[in-house]
Scaffold this active site. Structure first.
Site, PDB file in Angstrom:
ATOM      1  N   LYS A   1       0.835  -1.174   0.109  1.00  0.00           N
ATOM      2  CA  LYS A   1       0.114   0.020   0.046  1.00  0.00           C
ATOM      3  C   LYS A   1       0.821   1.286  -0.026  1.00  0.00           C
ATOM      4  CE  LYS A   1      -2.387   1.563   3.401  1.00  0.00           C
ATOM      5  NZ  LYS A   1      -3.658   1.641   4.641  1.00  0.00           N
TER       6      LYS A   1
ATOM      7  N   GLU B   1      -8.214   4.052  -0.354  1.00  0.00           N
ATOM      8  CA  GLU B   1      -8.540   4.184   0.936  1.00  0.00           C
ATOM      9  C   GLU B   1      -8.575   5.661   1.234  1.00  0.00           C
ATOM     10  OE1 GLU B   1      -6.405   2.983   5.104  1.00  0.00           O
ATOM     11  OE2 GLU B   1      -5.989   1.751   3.285  1.00  0.00           O
TER      12      GLU B   1
ATOM     13  N   LYS C   1       0.934   5.642   0.434  1.00  0.00           N
ATOM     14  CA  LYS C   1       0.234   6.861   0.632  1.00  0.00           C
ATOM     15  C   LYS C   1       0.391   7.807  -0.651  1.00  0.00           C
ATOM     16  CE  LYS C   1      -0.200   5.655   4.995  1.00  0.00           C
ATOM     17  NZ  LYS C   1      -1.588   5.608   5.946  1.00  0.00           N
TER      18      LYS C   1
ATOM     19  N   ASP D   1      -3.674   4.898  -0.319  1.00  0.00           N
ATOM     20  CA  ASP D   1      -4.312   5.658   0.715  1.00  0.00           C
ATOM     21  C   ASP D   1      -4.134   7.140   0.789  1.00  0.00           C
ATOM     22  OD1 ASP D   1      -5.105   6.522   3.400  1.00  0.00           O
ATOM     23  OD2 ASP D   1      -3.981   4.979   4.394  1.00  0.00           O
TER      24      ASP D   1
ATOM     25  N   HIS E   1      -7.681  -2.091  10.448  1.00  0.00           N
ATOM     26  CA  HIS E   1      -6.677  -1.179  10.501  1.00  0.00           C
ATOM     27  C   HIS E   1      -5.529  -1.443  11.482  1.00  0.00           C
ATOM     28  CE1 HIS E   1      -5.244   2.901  12.026  1.00  0.00           C
ATOM     29  NE2 HIS E   1      -4.404   2.737  10.999  1.00  0.00           N
TER      30      HIS E   1
ATOM     31  N   ASN F   1      -5.734   9.298   3.172  1.00  0.00           N
ATOM     32  CA  ASN F   1      -5.603   9.770   4.282  1.00  0.00           C
ATOM     33  C   ASN F   1      -6.486  11.097   4.533  1.00  0.00           C
ATOM     34  OD1 ASN F   1      -2.620   8.425   4.531  1.00  0.00           O
ATOM     35  ND2 ASN F   1      -3.831   7.955   6.399  1.00  0.00           N
TER      36      ASN F   1
ATOM     37  N   GLU G   1     -11.271   3.407   9.253  1.00  0.00           N
ATOM     38  CA  GLU G   1     -10.258   3.306  10.123  1.00  0.00           C
ATOM     39  C   GLU G   1     -10.076   4.580  11.331  1.00  0.00           C
ATOM     40  OE1 GLU G   1      -6.051   5.359   8.937  1.00  0.00           O
ATOM     41  OE2 GLU G   1      -6.436   3.583   7.677  1.00  0.00           O
TER      42      GLU G   1
END
EC number: 5.1.2.2
Length: 404
Positions: free
Chosen positions: A201, A258, A203, A232, A334, A234, A284
């Site tokens: 994964k 994500e 970021k 992801d 998570h 965030n 998460e």
């Protein structure tokens, strides 16, 4: 009128007999009681400051440590259970403080009554609500009680819950943070795969979207086509950006995107899930079952990402898992793989578990990864004991009751 002596004797004999019958019918396990609780606040330092999109957008500072709340339970028969919760960047001292306020209500209780005890802890601190820091503090007690229950049965927690598999698919996140140069990200990905981890994964969510695309393209080209890849963001995109980036990323065949949006934007996530071929994963950052239920209700997630320590422990995780399964949703819990590998193994639909080696110094035992999967150990309970290093990183303790 005074009862005859014989009648008193008969009553005493009857009472004693009833007590014996009740004890025999109840079973030895229910005669055990929580005698002692030890709470520990432990600060785990990270080797390098960690940055994701929240740092690059100026919303947070790099993460340098993780705060843990550990609860160790000892019963009158000398049985033990260990559980933990955690907080990143802020909240660790608050969890520890709240746990100290509510811990005493468990002393003398039957440790097998986990649902009842979760509710008792919740009501002990009801004025701060049933989400956030309050449930995260309760989680450490709850996990410890489940660990104890599985140990009493002589089973790994997954087997106690009713396992569907002895291993779970696993992916690595820690090698793909945004502070890491792309060449190092590639090396980290290769090392993870060599260690038996099955997916990678990355970021994303940088202010310049072109950097995200270049980063994902470089790693996709570096990896074999059959290596699963996730990204992801965030929570750092707005709705328009998330839709645009989702369409750009379609060509990379991602397992999921994500947290493209704010964690509480149920409608926005649902719109993405309907419009994109790539599955949407989120959850998460939510801190209760009720918050997850809202996302599930509107179809905001193809893959639900609960965090047991954040939503109140294993008791609450099981409630959420039942809800997710009723909608035929996948789960990918998570962080906290030491807990989540067991819970994922007991979920009917094939799950993913996030691999983080950050917590390794806290425990004497470690999880095995091979063939792209994380394997559940045969050790009873969660299968972990606190290391001497964890004791050395302890910054505060509190004890309740008396050791047997």
């Amino acid at each position: 009128m005074t009862a005859p002596a014989g009648a008193d004797a008969a009553k005493s004999a009857l009472s004693a007999g009833n007590a014996t019958v009740i004890a025999a019918s109840a079973g030895a396990a229910t005669l055990d009681r929580i005698a002692h609780l030890k709470l520990s606040s432990i600060t785990l330092p990270l080797a390098d400051p960690i940055s994701d999109a929240k740092v690059l957008t100026g919303r947070q500072k790099p993460m340098t440590e993780v705060a843990f709340l550990f609860v160790e339970v000892v019963t009158s028969e000398g049985r033990t259970g260990v559980g933990f919760s955690y907080s990143k960047r802020a909240g660790g001292p608050g969890q520890f403080a709240h746990a100290k306020e509510i811990a005493e209500v468990l002393v003398g209780e039957d440790p097998s009554d986990i649902g009842k005890l979760w509710t008792k802890l919740c009501w002990a601190g009801a004025s701060v609500g049933r989400s956030g820091l309050a449930t995260q503090a309760i989680a450490a007690f709850d996990v410890a009680l489940w660990d104890l229950k599985a140990k009493r049965a002589g089973l790994p927690l997954s087997k106690l819950l009713g396992s569907y598999r002895d291993s779970v698919r696993t992916y690595n996140t820690s090698g793909g943070f945004l502070h890491t140069p792309i060449e190092q990200v590639k090396e980290n990905a290769a090392a993870s795969l060599a260690e038996g981890i099955g997916a990678i994964k990355l970021k994303v969510g940088q202010p310049d979207w072109r950097l995200d695309v270049a980063r994902v393209a470089a790693v996709r080209e570096f990896l074999d086509d059959d290596v699963p890849l996730m990204v992801d963001a965030n929570q750092q995109w707005d709705r328009a950006t998330a839709m645009r980036m989702g369409r750009i990323f379609e060509e990379f065949g991602l397992v999921w995107i994500e947290e493209p949006l704010d964690a509480y934007d149920a409608e926005g996530h649902a719109a993405l899930a309907r419009a994109l071929d790539t599955p949407i994963a989120t959850g998460e950052m939510l801190a209760s079952v009720a918050e997850h239920a809202r996302l599930i209700e509107v179809g905001a997630a193809d893959i639900v990402q609960p965090d047991a320590p954040r939503i109140g422990g294993i008791t609450q995780f099981l409630r959420l898992a039942a809800l997710a399964e009723s909608k035929q949703l996948e789960i990918a819990p998570h962080f906290a793989m030491e807990i989540h590998c067991h819970l994922a193994a007991a979920y009917p639909i094939e799950p993913w578990v996030e691999h983080f080696d950050w917590l390794d110094p806290l425990f004497n035992e470690h999880l095995e990864t091979r063939d792209g999967r994380m394997w559940i150990s045969g050790r009873p309970g969660l299968g972990f004991t606190l290391s001497e290093q964890a004791r050395a990183w302890t910054v505060g303790t509190a004890e309740f009751g008396h050791r047997p």
